[in-house]
Design a protein around this motif. Sequence first.
Motif, PDB file in Angstrom:
ATOM      1  N   UNK A   1       3.738  -1.777   3.093  1.00  0.00           N
ATOM      2  CA  UNK A   1       3.035  -2.952   2.570  1.00  0.00           C
ATOM      3  C   UNK A   1       2.859  -2.865   1.056  1.00  0.00           C
ATOM      4  N   UNK A   2       2.629  -1.654   0.541  1.00  0.00           N
ATOM      5  CA  UNK A   2       2.484  -1.470  -0.908  1.00  0.00           C
ATOM      6  C   UNK A   2       3.828  -1.671  -1.603  1.00  0.00           C
ATOM      7  N   UNK A   3       4.874  -1.086  -1.036  1.00  0.00           N
ATOM      8  CA  UNK A   3       6.207  -1.150  -1.654  1.00  0.00           C
ATOM      9  C   UNK A   3       6.720  -2.592  -1.727  1.00  0.00           C
ATOM     10  N   UNK A   4       6.504  -3.357  -0.675  1.00  0.00           N
ATOM     11  CA  UNK A   4       6.987  -4.741  -0.637  1.00  0.00           C
ATOM     12  C   UNK A   4       5.995  -5.732  -1.238  1.00  0.00           C
ATOM     13  N   UNK A   5       4.834  -5.218  -1.709  1.00  0.00           N
ATOM     14  CA  UNK A   5       3.779  -6.026  -2.338  1.00  0.00           C
ATOM     15  C   UNK A   5       3.240  -7.111  -1.403  1.00  0.00           C
ATOM     16  N   UNK A   6       3.220  -6.838  -0.123  1.00  0.00           N
ATOM     17  CA  UNK A   6       2.699  -7.805   0.843  1.00  0.00           C
ATOM     18  C   UNK A   6       1.191  -7.996   0.706  1.00  0.00           C
ATOM     19  N   UNK A   7       0.480  -6.931   0.331  1.00  0.00           N
ATOM     20  CA  UNK A   7      -0.970  -7.043   0.160  1.00  0.00           C
ATOM     21  C   UNK A   7      -1.283  -7.993  -0.990  1.00  0.00           C
ATOM     22  N   UNK A   8      -0.585  -7.820  -2.114  1.00  0.00           N
ATOM     23  CA  UNK A   8      -0.801  -8.677  -3.275  1.00  0.00           C
ATOM     24  C   UNK A   8      -0.426 -10.131  -2.970  1.00  0.00           C
ATOM     25  N   UNK A   9       0.651 -10.339  -2.240  1.00  0.00           N
ATOM     26  CA  UNK A   9       1.062 -11.697  -1.889  1.00  0.00           C
ATOM     27  C   UNK A   9       0.057 -12.351  -0.948  1.00  0.00           C
ATOM     28  N   UNK A  10      -0.460 -11.583  -0.013  1.00  0.00           N
ATOM     29  CA  UNK A  10      -1.399 -12.117   0.958  1.00  0.00           C
ATOM     30  C   UNK A  10      -2.733 -12.480   0.304  1.00  0.00           C
ATOM     31  N   UNK A  11      -3.214 -11.617  -0.598  1.00  0.00           N
ATOM     32  CA  UNK A  11      -4.497 -11.862  -1.253  1.00  0.00           C
ATOM     33  C   UNK A  11      -4.371 -12.751  -2.491  1.00  0.00           C
ATOM     34  N   UNK A  12      -3.138 -12.999  -2.927  1.00  0.00           N
ATOM     35  CA  UNK A  12      -2.852 -13.829  -4.092  1.00  0.00           C
ATOM     36  C   UNK A  12      -3.499 -13.280  -5.363  1.00  0.00           C
ATOM     37  N   UNK A  13      -3.515 -11.950  -5.505  1.00  0.00           N
ATOM     38  CA  UNK A  13      -4.028 -11.310  -6.719  1.00  0.00           C
ATOM     39  C   UNK A  13      -3.511  -9.872  -6.797  1.00  0.00           C
ATOM     40  N   UNK A  14      -3.701  -9.248  -7.948  1.00  0.00           N
ATOM     41  CA  UNK A  14      -3.296  -7.855  -8.169  1.00  0.00           C
ATOM     42  C   UNK A  14      -4.278  -6.927  -7.472  1.00  0.00           C
TER      43      UNK A  14
END
Length: 89
Positions: free
Chosen positions: A60-73
Amino acid sequence: MKTKKVPLRMCLGCQQMKPKRDLIRIVKRAKDNGVQVDFTGKISGRGCYICKNIDCLEKAIKTKRIEKSLECKVPDDLIEVLRKEVIDE
């Protein structure tokens, strides 16, 4: 007696539906847009879920899914808290 329906949520790492109680919630708070780990599951704001599995977290970190889901860094210190939480499980 009726059996209660178990709420399911999707893990951002493995993309599988799992019981909400088995996942870790990450939330972007509604008041100040801060990001934190929600252990109670009751903090108001936009949330996403991750398995208590290090492989799912890293994916999830590598694919930046957390950032995309939360819409922030997502801050680096929060990622370290997540890693410690997953390893301790």
